[in-house]
Motif scaffolding. Structure first.
Motif, PDB file in Angstrom:
ATOM      1  N   UNK A 141     -20.693   0.506  -8.695  1.00 47.02           N
ATOM      2  CA  UNK A 141     -20.265   0.361  -7.312  1.00 47.02           C
ATOM      3  C   UNK A 141     -18.749   0.230  -7.322  1.00 47.02           C
ATOM      4  N   UNK A 142     -18.092   1.013  -6.504  1.00 47.29           N
ATOM      5  CA  UNK A 142     -16.629   1.044  -6.470  1.00 47.29           C
ATOM      6  C   UNK A 142     -16.136   0.396  -5.179  1.00 47.29           C
ATOM      7  N   UNK A 143     -15.251  -0.571  -5.357  1.00 49.47           N
ATOM      8  CA  UNK A 143     -14.667  -1.268  -4.215  1.00 49.47           C
ATOM      9  C   UNK A 143     -13.172  -0.996  -4.158  1.00 49.47           C
ATOM     10  N   UNK A 144     -12.714  -0.719  -2.964  1.00 48.00           N
ATOM     11  CA  UNK A 144     -11.291  -0.611  -2.685  1.00 48.00           C
ATOM     12  C   UNK A 144     -10.866  -1.884  -1.951  1.00 48.00           C
ATOM     13  N   UNK A 145      -9.656  -2.326  -2.191  1.00 51.52           N
ATOM     14  CA  UNK A 145      -9.148  -3.524  -1.525  1.00 51.52           C
ATOM     15  C   UNK A 145      -7.673  -3.341  -1.204  1.00 51.52           C
ATOM     16  N   UNK A 146      -7.182  -4.147  -0.278  1.00 51.22           N
ATOM     17  CA  UNK A 146      -5.762  -4.116   0.044  1.00 51.22           C
ATOM     18  C   UNK A 146      -5.280  -5.532   0.337  1.00 51.22           C
ATOM     19  N   UNK A 147      -3.976  -5.732   0.209  1.00 50.27           N
ATOM     20  CA  UNK A 147      -3.397  -7.039   0.502  1.00 50.27           C
ATOM     21  C   UNK A 147      -1.925  -6.889   0.836  1.00 50.27           C
ATOM     22  N   UNK A 148      -1.357  -7.918   1.469  1.00 52.16           N
ATOM     23  CA  UNK A 148       0.087  -7.995   1.578  1.00 52.16           C
ATOM     24  C   UNK A 148       0.646  -8.215   0.172  1.00 52.16           C
ATOM     25  N   UNK A 149       1.923  -8.074   0.017  1.00 54.76           N
ATOM     26  CA  UNK A 149       2.550  -8.295  -1.280  1.00 54.76           C
ATOM     27  C   UNK A 149       2.404  -9.760  -1.657  1.00 54.76           C
TER      28      UNK A 149
END
Lengths: 116, 112
Positions: A88-96
């Protein structure tokens, strides 16, 4: 905000085929990440990006490629699919992280990939 | 990067406090402790983080020992919807980013 979106939700590949997993975020985050999660295990970092045009390898990058041409998009490419890439592949994002921001990563719903 | 050790699984009665322990004896002075949870194969969700002081937010409390070698996540009034895998993570710097390493976590089951 839609947050982090991933397509497709499910995919079955034959050995040797290639595909691109799409990831888009609408939160104007600089940082984006790709993880894989094998059954019963934690997440392992594949690649990450600290901004458009900048990518770096994570713990398990072999067999994958990424690009980051825009802030919003961070596609993951599998060139020659192998059974070991079933996951299962998860993408994520965040502020610096740092500069007063903490490492709160927002995750997409995941893509379930099977390679036969 | 520091390793964390958590119990594989725990049960908690609905309405009671859930106390999830984590050992991170090799954590360095500038590494934050983060907690995330993952409900039924969804993407993980941030809960809380801390460095030295105890922290509280609307979801949970984080108690960090004075020597920083262990911490406890507290869900004050567990509900059935808190059933999930809880990850204790020591953030570390590698390459151009501060990264999180997700271990196997603790499966918390809240019982009715």
């Amino acid at each position: 905000n839609a947050g982090v979106t991933q397509t497709p939700k499910f995919r079955i590949l034959k050995i040797g085929q290639s595909m691109t997993l799409q990831c888009t975020q609408d939160m104007n985050h600089n940082y984006m990440y790709w993880y894989r999660q094998d059954p019963g295990m934690g997440l392992k970092l594949i690649y990450y990006s600290v901004g458009a045009g900048i990518t770096d390898k994570g713990e398990v990058p072999n067999g994958y490629n990424v690009s980051r041409s825009t802030t919003e998009d961070f596609p993951l490419r599998l060139e020659l699919a192998a059974p070991s890439q079933t996951s299962v592949y998860f993408c994520a994002s965040s502020y610096s992280p740092g500069r007063g921001n903490y490492n709160e990563q927002f995750f997409g719903p995941g893509t379930r990939l099977t390679v036969l | 990067d520091a390793k964390t050790t958590q119990p594989t699984s725990m049960d908690c009665a609905e309405g009671r406090a859930a106390n999830l322990p984590c050992n991170h004896s090799t954590i360095s002075g500038n590494e934050y402790v983060y907690w995330y949870r993952q409900i039924h194969s969804q993407g993980p969700q941030y809960i809380i983080h801390g460095l030295k002081n105890n922290e509280t937010n609307e979801m949970a409390s984080l108690i960090i020992t004075e020597d920083r070698k262990s911490s406890t996540l507290i869900l004050p009034h567990a509900t059935l919807r808190d059933t999930a895998v809880y990850y204790c993570i020591a953030e570390f710097s590698s390459g151009s980013a501060r990264q999180l390493t997700f271990g196997s976590g603790t499966q918390l089951t809240v019982l009715p």
